[in-house]
Design a protein around this motif. Structure first.
Motif, short mmCIF file in Angstrom:
data_model
loop_
_atom_site.label_atom_id
_atom_site.label_comp_id
_atom_site.label_asym_id
_atom_site.label_seq_id
_atom_site.Cartn_x
_atom_site.Cartn_y
_atom_site.Cartn_z
N UNK A 127 -26.97 -4.26 -38.83
CA UNK A 127 -26.95 -2.92 -39.42
C UNK A 127 -27.87 -2.83 -40.61
N UNK A 128 -27.36 -2.86 -41.81
CA UNK A 128 -28.20 -2.62 -42.99
C UNK A 128 -28.03 -1.17 -43.38
N UNK A 129 -28.54 -0.30 -42.56
CA UNK A 129 -28.31 1.12 -42.74
C UNK A 129 -27.06 1.54 -41.98
N UNK A 130 -26.78 2.86 -42.04
CA UNK A 130 -25.56 3.38 -41.43
C UNK A 130 -25.78 3.77 -39.97
N UNK A 131 -24.68 3.85 -39.25
CA UNK A 131 -24.74 4.39 -37.89
C UNK A 131 -24.97 3.34 -36.83
N UNK A 132 -24.83 3.78 -35.59
CA UNK A 132 -24.97 2.88 -34.44
C UNK A 132 -26.43 2.70 -34.06
N UNK A 133 -27.12 1.88 -34.81
CA UNK A 133 -28.50 1.61 -34.39
C UNK A 133 -28.72 0.10 -34.42
N UNK A 134 -29.74 -0.35 -33.76
CA UNK A 134 -30.12 -1.76 -33.74
C UNK A 134 -31.60 -1.87 -34.01
N UNK A 158 -43.30 0.40 -29.86
CA UNK A 158 -43.71 1.62 -29.13
C UNK A 158 -43.03 1.70 -27.77
N UNK A 159 -42.83 0.55 -27.14
CA UNK A 159 -42.14 0.54 -25.85
C UNK A 159 -40.74 1.14 -26.01
N UNK A 160 -40.07 0.78 -27.10
CA UNK A 160 -38.69 1.23 -27.29
C UNK A 160 -38.56 2.41 -28.25
N UNK A 161 -39.68 2.80 -28.85
CA UNK A 161 -39.61 3.84 -29.90
C UNK A 161 -38.48 3.49 -30.87
N UNK A 162 -38.56 2.30 -31.40
CA UNK A 162 -37.50 1.80 -32.28
C UNK A 162 -38.16 0.84 -33.29
N UNK A 227 -28.47 7.43 -25.65
CA UNK A 227 -29.88 7.12 -25.40
C UNK A 227 -30.28 5.85 -26.14
N UNK A 228 -29.86 5.77 -27.42
CA UNK A 228 -30.18 4.58 -28.21
C UNK A 228 -29.52 3.35 -27.58
N UNK A 229 -28.27 3.50 -27.20
CA UNK A 229 -27.54 2.35 -26.64
C UNK A 229 -28.24 1.84 -25.38
N UNK A 230 -28.72 2.77 -24.57
CA UNK A 230 -29.40 2.36 -23.33
C UNK A 230 -30.64 1.51 -23.67
N UNK A 231 -31.32 1.87 -24.75
CA UNK A 231 -32.51 1.10 -25.15
C UNK A 231 -32.10 -0.31 -25.61
N UNK A 236 -31.71 -6.20 -24.37
CA UNK A 236 -30.95 -7.41 -24.00
C UNK A 236 -31.40 -7.94 -22.65
N UNK A 237 -31.84 -7.06 -21.79
CA UNK A 237 -32.31 -7.49 -20.47
C UNK A 237 -33.72 -8.07 -20.54
#
Lengths: 355, 179
Positions: A127-134, A158-162, A227-231, A236-237
């Motif tokens: 985490x670090x910041x708030x919310x469900x992100x990775x 860029x592949x994951x826009x993350x 959408x984020x979770x799917x990324x 993981x895959x």
């Protein structure tokens, strides 16, 4: 290209340029200030932008702005600085923009000290910041690997826009080692027309893009989170990276260690081998996604009686190691904080205590 | 085979630079190298030290508590690090500033007045290069001519310093061989 002897921090700066990133905004902090020093000279030479912001908070939102416009952009900082950037990192992940952050960790909590540490594992991985992100978190163990990971980080972000986080400890930044830069790995930014606010004048389609992290409608917010979770599931895959060491042997103890600490473990494993004691190691190169399967498989090898997470923290990665091993073996932790990196002798003594 | 060389002295004595030139020379000779500075909160004029690891295989731990060799440029450095040097190593003692010996029988301890030699050559600032060359001569870790090439390359942006530092290399070799 021939090998050059380079300090980790400078090599990280050069690697970003060679990955086609011409935007660097930063605020100095030990032990990574040489990245800024290096790029303040190099960026103008290649027509890029070097900008020292008034604070880490300001820098992190400059990163958000540039990323939202579709520009390749990165910053570097060290632990307290990354804490200040964490709000924006959460926003960038929520708004699905690509950006690269480098954390050359120093001891904490608080202002802590300036020596090497790995105590920001939770911050980066959980985490670090708030919310469900990775974040996709990569952990180099040498200057050469830092270069390679920085160069891979841009296309991955860029592949994951993350956001992608490169998590190195102070030694990775401060050490000089031989590095070889790939001749051509400069990849052009992928097509960002379908999401970036890069200006209608330059875009091929007529669609208006909106970059935002505010979703007041609960269904929309849930949908964005899915959408984020799917990324993250896709990461993981597809993105798990790790190395194993001495796992062909009939080891009785398995170590899990990353970054500089894993090199100290390697020396300890070599010495123990000379003394007739076999120890294996899994070295995660990505911390998220974590090589759970690799750790579980290595721990499950016949004859392995204990697993230990060796880290320059008070026990953070050990939780992921425990999660991977799923209770099939006892999982131990050994580590230190404050910049005093455990020596091979300490690792040997600790490992022997598990036999 | 792995060698660890610790360079230690006052801040300003060129510890990091001489260590870097050694690392560069060893890398050019085909070895794996790592240059590890102490970057702790030191005062100006305080102790500076830097370790160079030279190996014929990938380098594991960059943290070295017991180096094989030591180049001590001032007394506090010698007192602090001489006891931790591995048996069989080389200790270069800058006798211009250090009136004592290493206090070890199991190492090759050589006292050389590198600061005075550098002054005679024209600048006290080349003392680090004299010490580096003396170490190279004594340890036989790197070749003299290659070392000179790397000194030249290091000072390529300050060309007027090259002749002085090449003389410093020769003076260091001579002093080490006389001893």
């Amino acid at each position: 290209m021939a090998k050059v002897l380079m300090k980790g921090n400078e090599a990280i700066g050069e690697a970003a340029i060679r990955a086609g990133c011409l935007n660097y905004f930063a605020y100095p902090i030990t032990p990574q200030s040489e990245v800024a020093e290096y790029l303040s000279r190099r960026m103008p030479e290649v027509g890029g932008v070097f900008l020292q912001g008034e604070s880490e908070v300001a820098v992190s939102y400059m990163i958000f702005g540039a990323a939202a416009c579709g520009a390749r952009v990165f910053t570097t900082s060290s632990s307290p600085g990354i804490s200040l950037m964490s709000e924006a990192i959460s926003y960038i992940a929520a708004a699905q923009c690509p950006a690269v952050f480098v954390n050359i960790m120093r001891g904490g909590p608080g202002l802590g000290g300036i020596l090497p540490s790995q105590a920001d594992y939770f911050q980066s991985v959980k985490g670090g910041g708030h919310g469900d992100y990775r974040l996709l978190v990569m952990a180099p163990a040498s200057v050469q690997e830092a270069v390679e990971m920085v160069m891979q980080a841009f296309p991955l972000s860029e592949k994951y826009r993350n956001p992608v986080m490169i998590l190195g400890d102070g030694l990775i930044g401060q050490m000089m080692e031989p590095v070889e830069f790939p001749d051509h790995l400069r990849t052009e930014p992928t097509n960002k027309d379908d999401w970036a606010t890069n200006g209608m004048a330059f875009r091929k389609s007529d669609k208006r893009n909106l970059v935002k992290s505010l979703f007041l409608d609960p269904d929309q917010l849930n949908s964005n989170n899915l959408t984020l979770k799917a990324k993250y599931e896709q990461m993981k895959q597809e993105e798990i990276r790790f190395e194993t060491y001495n796992t062909d042997s009939d080891y009785r103890v398995l170590l899990v260690s990353y970054g500089t600490m894993s090199r100290v473990c390697r020396t300890a494993i070599d010495q123990l081998k000379e003394e007739g004691v076999e120890v294996g190691m899994v070295r995660p190169q990505t911390l998220f996604p974590f090589p759970e399967e690799a750790v579980r498989t290595a721990a499950g090898k016949a004859g392995c009686r204990a697993v230990a997470s060796i880290e320059m923290s008070m026990g953070q990665m050990v939780e992921d190691v425990e999660r991977s091993v799923r209770g099939s073996l006892p999982v131990h932790w050994y580590g230190k904080c404050g910049g005093d990196v455990p020596t091979p002798e300490e690792i040997i003594d600790f490992t022997r205590s598990l036999l | 085979m792995q060698s660890e060389v610790m360079f230690a002295g006052f801040g300003g004595q060129g510890i990091l630079l001489s260590a870097k030139i050694l690392a560069q020379t060893a890398m050019t000779s085909g070895f794996e190298v790592a240059w590890i500075p102490s970057y702790g909160p030191e005062m100006r004029g305080g102790t500076a030290y830097c370790t160079v690891v030279i190996s014929d295989r990938p380098i594991g731990s960059p943290i070295i508590r017991n180096p094989l060799h030591l180049v001590a440029m001032n007394r506090p450095s010698l007192e602090k690090f001489a006891p931790v040097v591995k048996p069989g190593g080389v200790i270069i003692i800058n006798s211009s500033l250090i009136p004592i010996g290493a206090g070890r029988e199991d190492v090759d301890a050589v006292s050389i007045p590198v600061t005075d030699i550098a002054k005679e050559l024209g600048s006290v600032r080349s003392a680090n290069i004299v010490a580096l060359a003396a170490f190279a001569a004594r340890s036989k870790l790197v070749d003299r001519e290659l070392l000179k090439e790397c000194v030249k390359a290091e000072f390529s942006k300050k060309e007027k310093l090259i002749p002085l530092n090449l003389k410093a290399v020769d003076a260091g070799f001579q002093a080490a061989q006389k001893n």
